[in-house]
Design a protein around this motif. Structure first.
Motif, PDB file in Angstrom:
ATOM      1  N   ARG A   1      -0.914  -3.398  -9.184  1.00 18.15           N
ATOM      2  CA  ARG A   1      -1.567  -3.611  -8.748  1.00 18.15           C
ATOM      3  C   ARG A   1      -1.715  -5.547  -8.399  1.00 18.15           C
TER       4      ARG A   1
ATOM      5  N   VAL B   1       1.126  -1.354   0.259  1.00 14.06           N
ATOM      6  CA  VAL B   1       0.062   0.081  -0.006  1.00 14.06           C
ATOM      7  C   VAL B   1       0.755   1.615  -0.288  1.00 14.06           C
TER       8      VAL B   1
ATOM      9  N   ALA C   1      -8.018   0.899  -2.881  1.00  8.69           N
ATOM     10  CA  ALA C   1      -7.786   1.368  -2.087  1.00  8.69           C
ATOM     11  C   ALA C   1      -7.033   1.248  -0.654  1.00  8.69           C
TER      12      ALA C   1
ATOM     13  N   ASN D   1       1.871   1.133  -3.700  1.00  9.50           N
ATOM     14  CA  ASN D   1       0.946   1.415  -4.441  1.00  9.50           C
ATOM     15  C   ASN D   1      -0.163   2.613  -4.515  1.00  9.50           C
ATOM     16  N   TYR D   2      -0.749   3.307  -2.796  1.00 19.32           N
ATOM     17  CA  TYR D   2      -1.688   4.328  -2.734  1.00 19.32           C
ATOM     18  C   TYR D   2      -0.260   5.285  -1.929  1.00 19.32           C
TER      19      TYR D   2
END
Length: 418
Positions: free
Chosen positions: A162, A31, A92, A34-35
């Motif tokens: 992802r 995360v 998310a 990716n985020y």
């Protein structure tokens, strides 16, 4: 009851939760990439997992006999399946938080239900201890599998990829399969249903009154101390490998997997051993083995110098010797849990497991905090030498635990105990 189908279901459910609970470190890593969240923000995922386990266990453990263990496991699997499907469908950081919140809530339901169900299928205390160790061994196999399963879906060449989220389709398929297996398997739970009189409040107060029993007090202290040691070692072993043994970061983590493998192997082996031997000498030998490995391995860790060309063949002996502590550590937790549960009436197993989960969580947090504090303010050597103190106390508590167990009236599961 279809005993073999029930055992298969219990093993499958513990296997998949071993994967999900152990995935938090991998998910934190992904995360962040990716985020775009910070390390501090990503670290809250651990809290989303751990706090619900303790809270839900405290609030609902005494109620589960009324709900039914089969229903509780089905509810837990349904929750986790939905959360797993949400990960690739709604990618998310908030979804990751929701996932671990659901995993924590569900595992609280699962652990209490699974531990209590073992009491339904075990013929005597030795079989109960054997099944508990095998169950915890399967859980550790799940923990080990998490590294490889998630690794198979991670695209190392593209940190922004992802593709790792596709692992949740596999996990959802396993949880759905386990759900269907439990749904179609008959469970005879008449022995564990709570008495008709009273209500939820009375059940909750009855769980708290268990703490008034000397047997329960000695047990929760022993469990607390054991988890304190296991989590203190398990959490800080990678840092010990890196800072004290001077291993590269990646190798420090890889060496730690030896510890997890030893826990799995030790529990699966104990599942066989405890069918034949009395639990008390086995537990004492395990504690003695742990202490001996500390005294043998840590002196070998002194004076290690940094080697820029470090390989497995050049690794300090302590790096390979110390993780073997997991072999001796492994049988203790499921072993004492089994003895405790098989010493109580079956309708109290749920409440007792709730107390166990709460004190295990407290022990794990305490062990990690104490080891980390000593590691940072004194030394890594002293932090791990300090584990000898709770080991010594466990020797004492095991003695009083055995006396309390022998003084307790028979509960049925131990009628044939040796």
């Amino acid at each position: 009851m279809a005993k073999n189908r029930i055992l298969l279901a219990l093993f499958l459910i513990y296997f998949v939760f071993g994967i999900l609970l152990n995935s938090v470190g991998t998910v934190i890593l992904q995360v962040i990439a990716n985020y775009g969240v910070t390390k501090t923000s990503a670290s809250v995922l651990e809290g989303f997992k751990d706090l619900p386990i303790a809270l839900v266990s405290f609030l609902v453990a005494s109620y589960l006999p009324r709900l039914g263990y089969k229903k509780a496991m089905l509810i837990a699997l349904a929750i986790v399946t939905c959360a797993a499907l949400a990960m690739p469908l709604v990618p998310a950081f908030g979804t990751a938080k929701l996932l671990f919140l659901c995993v924590g809530v569900s595992f609280a339901l699962v652990k209490v239900s699974v531990y209590s169900t073992v009491g339904l299928v075990a013929a005597d205390r030795r079989q109960h201890a054997s099944l508990m160790n095998t169950l915890e061994g399967v859980f550790m196999v799940g923990v080990l599998s998490a590294y490889w399963l998630f690794g198979a879906f991670i695209d190392s060449s593209d940190p922004q990829s992802r593709s790792w989220l596709n692992v949740y389709w596999v996990l959802a398929a396993v949880t759905v399969g386990t759900f269907l297996l439990i749904l179609t398997t008959p469970f005879d739970e008449h022995e564990v249903h709570a008495p008709a009189e009273g209500g939820i409040v009375r059940d909750f107060l009855a769980m708290l009154r268990l703490m008034a029993k000397p047997l329960v007090c000695v047990f929760v202290l022993t469990a607390f101390l054991y988890v304190l040691i296991e989590q203190g070692v398990g959490t800080w072993l990678p840092t010990f490998n890196n800072e004290v043994l001077k291993l590269p970061a990646a190798m420090s983590v890889q060496v730690t997997s030896i510890f997890a493998f030893c826990l799995a192997a030790g529990r699966l082996s104990a599942g066989v051993i405890l069918r034949r031997l009395h639990w008390y000498p086995v537990m004492n030998l395990c504690v003695a083995g742990m202490a001996l490995l500390v005294l043998l391995a840590l002196p070998l860790a002194a004076g290690v110098t940094h080697d820029p060309d470090m390989t497995w063949s050049k690794a300090p002996a302590a790096a390979l010797l110390f993780p073997l502590i997991g072999l001796f550590m492994a049988p203790i937790y499921p072993g004492i849990n089994s003895v405790m549960l098989s010493s109580l009436p079956k309708h109290q197993h749920s409440a007792m497991t709730g107390l166990l989960v709460i004190f295990s969580a407290l022990g794990g947090t305490t062990g990690s905090l104490i080891t980390g504090f000593v590691f940072g303010h004194v030394s890594g050597h002293f932090a791990f030498y300090l584990t000898l103190a709770p080991m010594a106390i466990i020797f004492v508590t095991l003695y009083f635990f055995r006396r309390a167990v022998e003084a307790a009236p028979p509960s049925g599961a131990e009628a044939q105990a040796g």
